[in-house]
Scaffold this motif. Structure first.
Motif, PDB file in Angstrom:
ATOM      1  N   ASN A   1      19.766   8.871 -76.761  1.00  0.00           N
ATOM      2  CA  ASN A   1      20.165   7.471 -76.580  1.00  0.00           C
ATOM      3  C   ASN A   1      20.644   7.220 -75.151  1.00  0.00           C
ATOM      4  OD1 ASN A   1      19.592   6.713 -79.205  1.00  0.00           O
ATOM      5  ND2 ASN A   1      21.668   7.058 -79.951  1.00  0.00           N
ATOM      6  N   LEU A   2      21.333   8.201 -74.584  1.00  0.00           N
ATOM      7  CA  LEU A   2      21.823   8.061 -73.218  1.00  0.00           C
ATOM      8  C   LEU A   2      20.669   7.858 -72.237  1.00  0.00           C
ATOM      9  CD1 LEU A   2      23.980   8.292 -70.954  1.00  0.00           C
ATOM     10  CD2 LEU A   2      23.609  10.772 -71.029  1.00  0.00           C
ATOM     11  N   THR A   3      19.629   8.676 -72.352  1.00  0.00           N
ATOM     12  CA  THR A   3      18.504   8.526 -71.424  1.00  0.00           C
ATOM     13  C   THR A   3      17.777   7.207 -71.667  1.00  0.00           C
ATOM     14  OG1 THR A   3      17.050   9.816 -72.905  1.00  0.00           O
ATOM     15  CG2 THR A   3      18.194  11.012 -71.151  1.00  0.00           C
ATOM     16  N   ALA A   4      17.653   6.799 -72.929  1.00  0.00           N
ATOM     17  CA  ALA A   4      17.008   5.518 -73.232  1.00  0.00           C
ATOM     18  C   ALA A   4      17.822   4.359 -72.672  1.00  0.00           C
ATOM     19  CB  ALA A   4      16.829   5.370 -74.741  1.00  0.00           C
TER      20      ALA A   4
ATOM     21  N   SER B   1      12.578   5.542 -65.994  1.00  0.00           N
ATOM     22  CA  SER B   1      12.774   6.585 -66.988  1.00  0.00           C
ATOM     23  C   SER B   1      13.967   7.442 -66.597  1.00  0.00           C
ATOM     24  CB  SER B   1      11.503   7.450 -67.089  1.00  0.00           C
ATOM     25  OG  SER B   1      11.546   8.297 -68.209  1.00  0.00           O
ATOM     26  N   ALA B   2      14.449   8.220 -67.565  1.00  0.00           N
ATOM     27  CA  ALA B   2      15.598   9.095 -67.309  1.00  0.00           C
ATOM     28  C   ALA B   2      15.438  10.396 -68.083  1.00  0.00           C
ATOM     29  CB  ALA B   2      16.903   8.395 -67.708  1.00  0.00           C
TER      30      ALA B   2
ATOM     31  N   SER C   1      13.752  10.017 -71.769  1.00  0.00           N
ATOM     32  CA  SER C   1      13.360   8.738 -72.346  1.00  0.00           C
ATOM     33  C   SER C   1      11.856   8.618 -72.519  1.00  0.00           C
ATOM     34  CB  SER C   1      13.872   7.585 -71.473  1.00  0.00           C
ATOM     35  OG  SER C   1      13.285   7.623 -70.185  1.00  0.00           O
ATOM     36  N   SER C   2      11.091   9.551 -71.969  1.00  0.00           N
ATOM     37  CA  SER C   2       9.642   9.559 -72.150  1.00  0.00           C
ATOM     38  C   SER C   2       9.133  10.988 -72.052  1.00  0.00           C
ATOM     39  CB  SER C   2       8.945   8.691 -71.092  1.00  0.00           C
ATOM     40  OG  SER C   2       9.049   9.281 -69.805  1.00  0.00           O
TER      41      SER C   2
ATOM     42  N   LEU D   1      21.794  14.324 -64.727  1.00  0.00           N
ATOM     43  CA  LEU D   1      21.041  13.198 -65.266  1.00  0.00           C
ATOM     44  C   LEU D   1      20.118  12.678 -64.184  1.00  0.00           C
ATOM     45  CD1 LEU D   1      20.574  10.976 -67.459  1.00  0.00           C
ATOM     46  CD2 LEU D   1      22.493   9.729 -66.418  1.00  0.00           C
ATOM     47  N   GLY D   2      18.806  12.725 -64.424  1.00  0.00           N
ATOM     48  CA  GLY D   2      17.825  12.275 -63.456  1.00  0.00           C
ATOM     49  C   GLY D   2      17.339  10.873 -63.771  1.00  0.00           C
ATOM     50  N   LEU D   3      17.254  10.035 -62.747  1.00  0.00           N
ATOM     51  CA  LEU D   3      16.824   8.647 -62.882  1.00  0.00           C
ATOM     52  C   LEU D   3      15.568   8.462 -62.038  1.00  0.00           C
ATOM     53  CD1 LEU D   3      20.391   7.129 -62.349  1.00  0.00           C
ATOM     54  CD2 LEU D   3      19.285   7.621 -64.544  1.00  0.00           C
TER      55      LEU D   3
END
Length: 247
Positions: free
Chosen positions: A30-33, A43-44, A61-62, A132-134
């Protein structure tokens, strides 16, 4: 106003996890989404370190982001890895200018369609838990407010990861992180089972698992474990979640 509501909802969800208990895989997914929804990124992905300092892909997220994060881990090259090692944010507004910095990661990221990347550390006090990558599909710096929000989400999730151990005891922290990583392994196995049986992409298999878990008020990890152990039919999960494929 809609974005403000989404930001509030994201933090409420994280706070509720601290009070009511949670499924760590679902929480970090959920955090990445939420990062992909709330921030100016496409995406994350999230990397988490085990007790030996070895990074593992925990959530994304993907599927293409998960593969790229896995590439960083396997090749020991990339911004998220550097972010974890240095314990500080890393910013690459235009990856086309970073080939010397990350000679292996940069071509892979560009091929995956990402042109910019920013990473923030996940940490508990002085302990760096992961990164955490963005990832963005266009070049440019990340807005400072977006970067701050991404860091804040990562910080709250870090607390949630080790909420049962309020002390800084490293052994206790490592045990909880290992539990989280083991849960992720089981989830990937369950995704593989559903993908094979339903002839589905991995992202659709993951979605089917989450729908089944939520529809039946079960933890995502518990559903994944049941599928892997064959206590729960993969066909039933696909049928109940609407994920059956005729391909």
């Amino acid at each position: 106003m809609s974005r403000e509501r989404d930001v509030t909802r994201a933090f409420v969800d994280l706070a509720s996890s601290l009070v009511n208990g949670y499924d760590v895989v679902d929480l970090l997914s959920n955090l990445t989404a939420d990062c992909a929804l709330l921030l100016d990124v496409a995406s994350a992905g999230l990397l988490l370190a085990d007790g030996r300092g070895v990074l593992h892909v925990m959530a994304a997220s993907s599927e293409r982001t998960r593969q790229l994060e896995l590439f960083q881990v396997q090749r020991s090259d990339g911004p998220c890895r550097d972010c974890y090692l240095d314990g500080a944010p890393v910013s690459a507004p235009d990856l086309r200018e970073e080939i010397d910095r990350w000679p292996l990661f940069t071509p892979a990221a560009l091929e995956a369609g990402f042109v910019s990347v920013h990473a923030v550390p996940m940490r508990l006090r002085d302990t760096v838990l992961g990164a955490l990558g963005l990832f963005g599909t266009s070049a440019g710096p990340l807005d400072p407010d977006d970067l701050s929000l991404g860091q804040a989400l990562a910080d709250v999730a870090s607390v949630a990861l080790v909420q049962d151990k309020a002390t800084t005891d490293q052994r206790s922290v490592n045990e909880q992180l290992q539990t989280a990583l083991t849960s992720r392994i089981v989830l990937e196995q369950a995704k593989g089972v559903l993908a094979q049986q339903g002839l589905l992409p991995m992202e659709d298999a993951f979605a089917a698992l989450r729908r089944y878990a939520r529809d039946h008020n079960l933890r995502l990890t518990a559903v994944a474990e049941a599928v892997v152990a064959r206590r729960l039919s993969a066909g039933l999960v696909l049928e109940r979640s609407g994920g059956t494929s005729n391909r």
